[in-house]
Design an enzyme around this catalytic site. Sequence first.
Site, PDB file in Angstrom:
ATOM      1  N   LYS A  60       0.725  -0.951   0.207  1.00  0.00           N
ATOM      2  CA  LYS A  60      -0.036   0.208  -0.055  1.00  0.00           C
ATOM      3  C   LYS A  60       0.840   1.237   0.166  1.00  0.00           C
ATOM      4  CE  LYS A  60      -2.174  -1.176   3.797  1.00  0.00           C
ATOM      5  NZ  LYS A  60      -1.542  -2.505   4.213  1.00  0.00           N
TER       6      LYS A  60
ATOM      7  N   ARG B 166      -9.792   0.073   8.888  1.00  0.00           N
ATOM      8  CA  ARG B 166      -9.266  -1.331   8.842  1.00  0.00           C
ATOM      9  C   ARG B 166     -10.404  -2.070   9.791  1.00  0.00           C
ATOM     10  NH1 ARG B 166      -3.426  -0.218   8.620  1.00  0.00           N
ATOM     11  NH2 ARG B 166      -2.259  -2.103   9.050  1.00  0.00           N
TER      12      ARG B 166
ATOM     13  N   ARG C 238      11.696  -5.675   4.957  1.00  0.00           N
ATOM     14  CA  ARG C 238      11.180  -4.300   4.861  1.00  0.00           C
ATOM     15  C   ARG C 238      11.992  -3.339   5.537  1.00  0.00           C
ATOM     16  NH1 ARG C 238       5.105  -2.051   5.347  1.00  0.00           N
ATOM     17  NH2 ARG C 238       5.182  -3.198   7.462  1.00  0.00           N
TER      18      ARG C 238
ATOM     19  N   ARG D 283      -0.170  -9.677  13.176  1.00  0.00           N
ATOM     20  CA  ARG D 283      -1.104  -8.475  12.527  1.00  0.00           C
ATOM     21  C   ARG D 283      -1.785  -9.226  11.413  1.00  0.00           C
ATOM     22  NH1 ARG D 283       4.225  -5.902  10.869  1.00  0.00           N
ATOM     23  NH2 ARG D 283       2.900  -4.440   9.631  1.00  0.00           N
TER      24      ARG D 283
HETATM   25  P1  ADP Z   1       0.963  -2.088   7.725  1.00  0.00           P
HETATM   26  O1  ADP Z   1       0.362  -1.772   6.651  1.00  0.00           O
HETATM   27  O2  ADP Z   1       2.425  -2.947   7.790  1.00  0.00           O
HETATM   28  O3  ADP Z   1      -0.058  -3.231   8.395  1.00  0.00           O
HETATM   29  P2  ADP Z   1       0.458   0.153   9.083  1.00  0.00           P
HETATM   30  O4  ADP Z   1       2.118   1.295   9.020  1.00  0.00           O
HETATM   31  O5  ADP Z   1      -0.569   0.639   8.320  1.00  0.00           O
HETATM   32  O6  ADP Z   1       1.133  -1.052   8.787  1.00  0.00           O
HETATM   33  O7  ADP Z   1       0.349   0.163  10.550  1.00  0.00           O
HETATM   34  C1  ADP Z   1       0.912  -0.146  11.519  1.00  0.00           C
HETATM   35  C2  ADP Z   1       0.239   0.115  13.120  1.00  0.00           C
HETATM   36  O8  ADP Z   1      -0.498   1.045  13.248  1.00  0.00           O
HETATM   37  C3  ADP Z   1      -0.725  -1.149  13.150  1.00  0.00           C
HETATM   38  O9  ADP Z   1      -0.296  -2.416  13.512  1.00  0.00           O
HETATM   39  C4  ADP Z   1      -1.728  -0.617  14.314  1.00  0.00           C
HETATM   40  O10 ADP Z   1      -1.084  -0.885  15.568  1.00  0.00           O
HETATM   41  C5  ADP Z   1      -1.548   0.833  13.943  1.00  0.00           C
HETATM   42  N1  ADP Z   1      -2.705   1.300  12.998  1.00  0.00           N
HETATM   43  C6  ADP Z   1      -2.695   1.740  11.590  1.00  0.00           C
HETATM   44  N2  ADP Z   1      -3.840   2.068  11.013  1.00  0.00           N
HETATM   45  C7  ADP Z   1      -4.859   1.612  11.817  1.00  0.00           C
HETATM   46  C8  ADP Z   1      -6.143   1.604  11.852  1.00  0.00           C
HETATM   47  N3  ADP Z   1      -6.790   2.158  10.852  1.00  0.00           N
HETATM   48  N4  ADP Z   1      -6.715   1.199  12.996  1.00  0.00           N
HETATM   49  C9  ADP Z   1      -6.078   0.858  14.113  1.00  0.00           C
HETATM   50  N5  ADP Z   1      -4.795   0.758  14.135  1.00  0.00           N
HETATM   51  C10 ADP Z   1      -4.055   1.097  13.105  1.00  0.00           C
HETATM   52  P1  ADP Z   2       2.368  -2.094   3.185  1.00  0.00           P
HETATM   53  O1  ADP Z   2       2.255  -0.280   3.380  1.00  0.00           O
HETATM   54  O2  ADP Z   2       1.083  -2.421   2.425  1.00  0.00           O
HETATM   55  O3  ADP Z   2       2.557  -2.568   4.472  1.00  0.00           O
HETATM   56  P2  ADP Z   2       4.985  -1.625   1.865  1.00  0.00           P
HETATM   57  O4  ADP Z   2       4.496  -0.619   0.768  1.00  0.00           O
HETATM   58  O5  ADP Z   2       5.531  -1.140   2.857  1.00  0.00           O
HETATM   59  O6  ADP Z   2       3.573  -2.419   2.372  1.00  0.00           O
HETATM   60  O7  ADP Z   2       5.393  -3.020   1.269  1.00  0.00           O
HETATM   61  C1  ADP Z   2       6.022  -3.955   2.191  1.00  0.00           C
HETATM   62  C2  ADP Z   2       7.482  -4.475   1.583  1.00  0.00           C
HETATM   63  O8  ADP Z   2       7.260  -5.143   0.388  1.00  0.00           O
HETATM   64  C3  ADP Z   2       8.444  -3.425   1.407  1.00  0.00           C
HETATM   65  O9  ADP Z   2       9.484  -3.716   1.714  1.00  0.00           O
HETATM   66  C4  ADP Z   2       8.361  -2.841   0.011  1.00  0.00           C
HETATM   67  O10 ADP Z   2       9.397  -2.742  -0.534  1.00  0.00           O
HETATM   68  C5  ADP Z   2       8.003  -4.429  -0.699  1.00  0.00           C
HETATM   69  N1  ADP Z   2       7.088  -4.670  -1.687  1.00  0.00           N
HETATM   70  C6  ADP Z   2       6.097  -3.675  -2.023  1.00  0.00           C
HETATM   71  N2  ADP Z   2       5.398  -3.860  -3.155  1.00  0.00           N
HETATM   72  C7  ADP Z   2       6.305  -4.764  -3.758  1.00  0.00           C
HETATM   73  C8  ADP Z   2       6.242  -5.708  -4.922  1.00  0.00           C
HETATM   74  N3  ADP Z   2       5.380  -5.356  -5.841  1.00  0.00           N
HETATM   75  N4  ADP Z   2       6.901  -6.735  -4.981  1.00  0.00           N
HETATM   76  C9  ADP Z   2       7.774  -7.067  -4.210  1.00  0.00           C
HETATM   77  N5  ADP Z   2       7.940  -6.420  -2.884  1.00  0.00           N
HETATM   78  C10 ADP Z   2       7.193  -5.521  -2.908  1.00  0.00           C
END
Ligand code: ADP
Ligand code: ADP
Length: 220
Positions: A19, A94, A133, A177
């Site tokens: 994302k 979420r 990551r 998660r």
């Molecule tokens: P990822 O996309 O890797 O799951 P985020 O950076 O979006 O991680 O979120 C990291 C953490 O921030 C989540 O595990 C949660 O603790 C908190 N968080 C983010 N967005 C939300 C949400 N919409 N509702 C509740 N907690 C959230």
């Molecule tokens: P999210 O915000 O949904 O948690 P991220 O954008 O942080 O996810 O991506 C998670 C990990 O995967 C990062 O290390 C990123 O560099 C890698 N990544 C993102 N898109 C791709 C893809 N299409 N193929 C391989 N690796 C990816």
Amino acid sequence: MSQEYPLYVILLGAPGAGKGTQALHISKTLGVAHVSSGDLFRAVRESDTELGRLVKSYYDKGALVPDDVTIRMILERLRQPDCVTGCLLDGFPRTMEQAQALDAALKPQAKRVDKVIYLHVSESELLRRLSGRWLCRNCGASYHTVSAPPKQEGACDLCGGALYQRPDDTLETAKSRLEVYFRQTLPLIDYYMQQGKLSQVNGGQSIEAVEHAMSGALRS
Ligand code: ADP
Ligand code: ADP
Ligand code: ZN
């Protein structure tokens, strides 16, 4: 994409689906602000305040921050001038309660969620992505040791900031998660599908291929 009215787009997908990576590009294409709940919580988590400590206690375990706190933070962000013409929401909503609160906040302003892009990625690939990551401490850009390495080790391509690994990206916390995601966030797919707003994109492809598929989904 030409824009005649405020445009609210949601990026839905599991932790590690890509994302954040895609949001940087798509928000520029759409000409709207990128609102990442994770980035907002990471900033709050660092602060030595009651709210900072509360967020940290959930965040570090891989649990969701309670809905009331999350909804208040996002709705406040949406009232900022750069979100008046719309925004790209990454990581919010979420839970069903968050989705309903967003709809309820937009409705009186004659605004609505226009489009939801669901990035689908297999569980094994999600775990591979999370474990490799690295994030920029300064601008939040995502890198991956194998699939998206920075040009210079340890430094962000975009701003030169130092890269770090998130404390919640350990295998154990990443797995919990994902469980939280399957239980609390997956129901949103049905919610938006029933409203005819959902487009599914195969997030398991290369970053460039996903970017291309997402642009197509936004035009449809
Ligand atoms: P990822 O996309 O890797 O799951 P985020 O950076 O979006 O991680 O979120 C990291 C953490 O921030 C989540 O595990 C949660 O603790 C908190 N968080 C983010 N967005 C939300 C949400 N919409 N509702 C509740 N907690 C959230
Ligand atoms: P999210 O915000 O949904 O948690 P991220 O954008 O942080 O996810 O991506 C998670 C990990 O995967 C990062 O290390 C990123 O560099 C890698 N990544 C993102 N898109 C791709 C893809 N299409 N193929 C391989 N690796 C990816
Ligand atoms: Zn950076």
